[in-house]
Design an enzyme around this catalytic site. Structure first.
Site, PDB file in Angstrom:
ATOM      1  CG  HIS A  25      -1.765  -1.006   1.479  1.00 26.76           C
ATOM      2  ND1 HIS A  25      -1.368  -2.035   2.183  1.00 26.76           N
ATOM      3  CD2 HIS A  25      -3.074  -1.305   1.287  1.00 26.76           C
ATOM      4  CE1 HIS A  25      -2.296  -2.969   2.441  1.00 26.76           C
ATOM      5  NE2 HIS A  25      -3.318  -2.566   1.690  1.00 26.76           N
ATOM      6  CG  ASP A  47       1.949  -1.480   3.394  1.00 28.22           C
ATOM      7  OD1 ASP A  47       1.136  -0.904   4.113  1.00 28.22           O
ATOM      8  OD2 ASP A  47       1.478  -2.034   2.516  1.00 28.22           O
ATOM      9  CG  MET A 105      -1.227  -5.856  -6.358  1.00 23.97           C
ATOM     10  SD  MET A 105      -1.133  -5.193  -4.471  1.00 23.97           S
ATOM     11  CE  MET A 105      -1.639  -7.032  -3.811  1.00 23.97           C
ATOM     12  CD  GLU A 144      -8.304  -8.256  -1.059  1.00 21.38           C
ATOM     13  OE1 GLU A 144      -7.292  -7.783  -1.658  1.00 21.38           O
ATOM     14  OE2 GLU A 144      -8.369  -8.859   0.022  1.00 21.38           O
ATOM     15  CE  LYS A 157     -12.208  -8.760   5.699  1.00 15.38           C
ATOM     16  NZ  LYS A 157     -11.254  -8.142   6.419  1.00 15.38           N
ATOM     17  CD  GLU A 204      -7.830 -11.934   2.155  1.00 14.11           C
ATOM     18  OE1 GLU A 204      -7.277 -11.012   1.314  1.00 14.11           O
ATOM     19  OE2 GLU A 204      -7.929 -12.203   3.276  1.00 14.11           O
ATOM     20  CG  HIS A 250     -11.535 -11.247   2.083  1.00 12.93           C
ATOM     21  ND1 HIS A 250     -11.154 -10.360   1.410  1.00 12.93           N
ATOM     22  CD2 HIS A 250     -10.969 -11.513   3.221  1.00 12.93           C
ATOM     23  CE1 HIS A 250     -10.053  -9.627   2.274  1.00 12.93           C
ATOM     24  NE2 HIS A 250      -9.880 -10.517   3.262  1.00 12.93           N
ATOM     25  CG  ASP A 263      -5.031 -11.066  -1.588  1.00 16.45           C
ATOM     26  OD1 ASP A 263      -3.978 -11.010  -2.654  1.00 16.45           O
ATOM     27  OD2 ASP A 263      -5.459 -10.226  -1.062  1.00 16.45           O
ATOM     28  CG  ASP A 273      -9.610 -11.203   6.925  1.00 17.72           C
ATOM     29  OD1 ASP A 273      -9.619 -12.167   6.466  1.00 17.72           O
ATOM     30  OD2 ASP A 273      -8.974 -10.188   6.669  1.00 17.72           O
ATOM     31  CG  ASP A 326      -5.992 -11.920   6.756  1.00 11.63           C
ATOM     32  OD1 ASP A 326      -6.751 -12.385   5.807  1.00 11.63           O
ATOM     33  OD2 ASP A 326      -5.870 -10.576   6.835  1.00 11.63           O
ATOM     34  CG  ASP A 354      -3.706 -10.114   2.169  1.00 14.73           C
ATOM     35  OD1 ASP A 354      -2.827  -9.622   3.155  1.00 14.73           O
ATOM     36  OD2 ASP A 354      -4.878  -9.603   1.932  1.00 14.73           O
TER      37      ASP A 354
HETATM   38  C1  GLT Z   1      -5.539  -5.511   4.299  1.00 14.47           C
HETATM   39  C2  GLT Z   1      -6.620  -6.570   3.772  1.00 14.47           C
HETATM   40  C3  GLT Z   1      -6.400  -7.443   2.652  1.00 14.47           C
HETATM   41  C4  GLT Z   1      -6.217  -6.644   1.343  1.00 14.47           C
HETATM   42  C5  GLT Z   1      -5.076  -5.547   1.257  1.00 14.47           C
HETATM   43  C6  GLT Z   1      -5.069  -4.969   0.380  1.00 14.47           C
HETATM   44  S1  GLT Z   1      -5.170  -4.807   2.901  1.00 14.47           S
HETATM   45  O1  GLT Z   1      -4.911  -6.098   4.985  1.00 14.47           O
HETATM   46  O2  GLT Z   1      -7.071  -7.383   4.948  1.00 14.47           O
HETATM   47  O3  GLT Z   1      -7.287  -8.401   2.411  1.00 14.47           O
HETATM   48  O4  GLT Z   1      -5.818  -7.493   0.474  1.00 14.47           O
HETATM   49  O5  GLT Z   1      -5.459  -3.502   0.678  1.00 14.47           O
HETATM   50 MN    MN Z   2      -8.269 -11.185   4.820  1.00 11.80          MN
HETATM   51 MN    MN Z   3      -6.498  -9.708   0.738  1.00 13.38          MN
END
Ligand code: GLT
Ligand code: MN
Ligand code: MN
Length: 389
Positions: A56, A59, A90, A183, A185, A219, A222, A247, A257, A259, A289
């Site tokens: 980002h 970041d 990316m 993306e 969510k 993702e 998500h 992702d 979430d 991750d 991700d």
């Molecule tokens: C954030 C989010 C991710 C996205 C990222 C890109 S930022 O961490 O949870 O799923 O992919 O903006």
């Molecule tokens: Mn996520």
């Molecule tokens: Mn993501």
């Protein structure tokens, strides 16, 4: 002996700067790890074998930096890339952290916030392109609502479309070699996020002015949060030529979430996902991700990163094994009941085909009695996964 699961450039493994720099903060507790400088982060990613990194704008360049500061950081990043060979695959915009975006960016009710979000994105696109990014991700984490009366959901979609059309036109005007990946969510941080699934995104993309330069970035976490089958969503995106980025991570259904490290949940689902990606000819990055458990220290973060890549490489080998297993192949052959004549009739409508189909006799009871040995098939898949075949 050489490690046959070691990451290689052709795997196209990438991490976001935010993933390995994640300090372990959560809504109930503060950081458990010290900050990680972005340039050191890029160098360390290269060291553990990643092909690329993503970021980002903030970041890399902190919010509110001067132009001189920005340029110094960009020069340092370019040097790290040159020294190590890692690429920037990316880039994306942080349109969620600063309080200005507390009620959304592109979908805010405030025209000034919307305009600022577009301005910030144009600057971040310039930054990404300068570092060599070819893909630009849009994750609208704050583009949602808790109070639906406060923001018209139909209007929100229109505002989002306007922003996308504007930014696509900007990329074209600048003659950048860049595509967009949207993306989805379902929720978090907002109560409900617009365009909640990859399917919604695909429908939204079809309404855009420059639809051909816009795809999706599904993702795992998500789609899984929404209780959906991730592999099916990825397959649909591939089928319509829209899988521009992905992702990968780990997630349990019905949770926040998480991750988690890739493959830490649902190994079978992930084996089929990797098989799909590898067999489909998908050429894009395999982006993790995800982040290390909050219980890890700074070194543990790199165990996390190695684990993501290693699991992918192992699952890739297992997928090949599935596709070469004689008994599995035999069952797949048995259940493939192609029929040239009938397929010729239904492939494309014509009056003659419709008439012929109307006149074709079928025996539903005979069709229903044809064997589908899925118990054996799934057991064989499990046995490949468990390492006993
Ligand atoms: C954030 C989010 C991710 C996205 C990222 C890109 S930022 O961490 O949870 O799923 O992919 O903006
Ligand atoms: Mn996520
Ligand atoms: Mn993501």
């Amino acid at each position: 002996m050489a490690d046959r699961y070691a990451p290689k450039p052709e795997h196209k493994f990438t991490f976001g700067l935010w993933t390995t720099a994640n300090p372990g903060r959560d809504p109930f507790g503060s950081e458990t790890r010290p900050p990680l400088d972005p340039i050191a982060n890029i160098r360390r990613m290269a060291e553990v074998g990643a092909w690329g990194f993503n970021f980002h704008d903030n970041d890399l360049v902190p919010f509110g930096s001067t132009l001189a500061e920005r340029n110094r950081i960009v020069a340092d990043a370019k040097k790290a890339m040159k020294d190590t060979g890692i690429v920037c695959s990316m880039a994306t915009t942080n349109l969620f952290s600063h309080p200005v975006f507390k009620d959304g960016a592109f979908t805010s009710n405030d025209a000034a916030v919307r305009a600022f979000a577009i301005q910030k994105t144009m600057q971040a696109i310039d930054l990404g392109v300068e570092l060599g990014a070819k893909i630009y991700v849009f994750w609208g984490g704050r583009e949602g609502a808790e109070v639906d009366l406060a923001k018209d959901p139909q209007e929100a979609i229109k505002r989002n479309r306007e922003a996308m059309n504007f930014l696509c036109a900007y990329v074209k005007q600048q003659k950048y070699n860049l595509v967009f990946a949207l993306e989805a969510k379902p929720n978090e941080p907002r109560g409900d996020i617009y365009n909640a699934t990859t399917g919604n995104m695909l429908a939204f993309i079809a309404t855009l002015e420059y639809a051909q330069m816009v795809g999706v970035n599904p993702e795992y976490a998500h789609e899984t949060m929404a209780g959906l089958n991730f592999t099916h969503h990825v397959a649909q995106a591939i089928e319509c030529g829209k899988l521009f980025h992905i992702d990968l991570n780990g997630q349990k259904m019905g949770r926040f979430d998480q991750d988690l490290r890739f493959g830490s949940e649902d190994l079978k689902g992930n084996l089929l996902l990797v098989r799909l990606l590898e067999n489909s000819g998908y050429k894009g990055p395999r982006h993790f991700d995800a982040h290390a458990y909050r219980t890890e220290d700074s070194d543990g973060v790199w165990d996390f990163a190695r684990g993501c890549m290693r699991t992918y490489a192992i699952l890739k080998e297992k997928a090949q094994q599935v596709d070469e297993d004689r008994e599995i192949l035999q069952i797949l052959k048995e259940i493939d009941r192609s029929n040239k004549e009938l397929e010729g009739l239904t492939k494309k409508f014509s009056a003659a085909n419709a008439k012929k189909l109307m006149d074709t006799p079928f025996d539903p009871n005979e069709l229903a009695s044809r064997r589908l040995p899925y118990e054996r098939l799934d057991q064989l898949l499990n046995e490949v996964l468990m390492g006993v075949r």
